[in-house]
Design a protein around this motif. Sequence first.
Motif, PDB file in Angstrom:
ATOM      1  N   MET A  20       0.846  -1.204   0.000  1.00  0.00           N
ATOM      2  CA  MET A  20       0.000   0.000   0.000  1.00  0.00           C
ATOM      3  C   MET A  20       0.876   1.247   0.000  1.00  0.00           C
ATOM      4  O   MET A  20       0.575   2.226  -0.666  1.00  0.00           O
ATOM      5  N   ARG A  23       2.199   1.666  -3.482  1.00  0.00           N
ATOM      6  CA  ARG A  23       1.116   2.126  -4.361  1.00  0.00           C
ATOM      7  C   ARG A  23       0.811   3.604  -4.152  1.00  0.00           C
ATOM      8  O   ARG A  23       0.632   4.361  -5.102  1.00  0.00           O
ATOM      9  N   ASP A  24       0.774   4.016  -2.900  1.00  0.00           N
ATOM     10  CA  ASP A  24       0.422   5.392  -2.578  1.00  0.00           C
ATOM     11  C   ASP A  24       1.605   6.347  -2.664  1.00  0.00           C
ATOM     12  O   ASP A  24       1.446   7.550  -2.467  1.00  0.00           O
ATOM     13  N   CYS A  26       4.071   6.548  -0.614  1.00  0.00           N
ATOM     14  CA  CYS A  26       4.420   7.045   0.721  1.00  0.00           C
ATOM     15  C   CYS A  26       5.776   6.552   1.207  1.00  0.00           C
ATOM     16  O   CYS A  26       6.325   7.097   2.154  1.00  0.00           O
TER      17      CYS A  26
END
Length: 130
Positions: A20, A23-24, A26
């Motif tokens: 995640m 994907r983001d 971050c």
Amino acid sequence: MKARRARAWLLTIVRNTYYMGLRDGCLERAEVAFDEELHGGAGELEGAAATLGADPASALLSRDAGGAVNSALDRLPAAFREIVILKEMDDLSYKQIAEIAGAPICTVMSRLARGRKLLLDDLKHYAHGG
């Protein structure tokens, strides 16, 4: 049995959090300070010195081979690398790996076989000096 389930559950959370973050966008490479108490101390250095003193050539070859394996693992495609590490280094069952990766057991087995072959092919080049 409960400990293995808890481990698989925790690894699933870590894996999903990592993906995640990717994907983001971050995830950033953070600088982490070296803490001698946390990351090893004098006892570890003395052990390494004793190993080197015993047979420097074998210690160097062992370290070099370990580096080659880590490099070869880094070059594996992520899907294969993940399965190989979970099986070979974490010693998880096919079922646990399937739960963590969110893939059928047959896919886990296929990726493991293919990942091992790719790793072996890469390491053959290392063994032959190429």
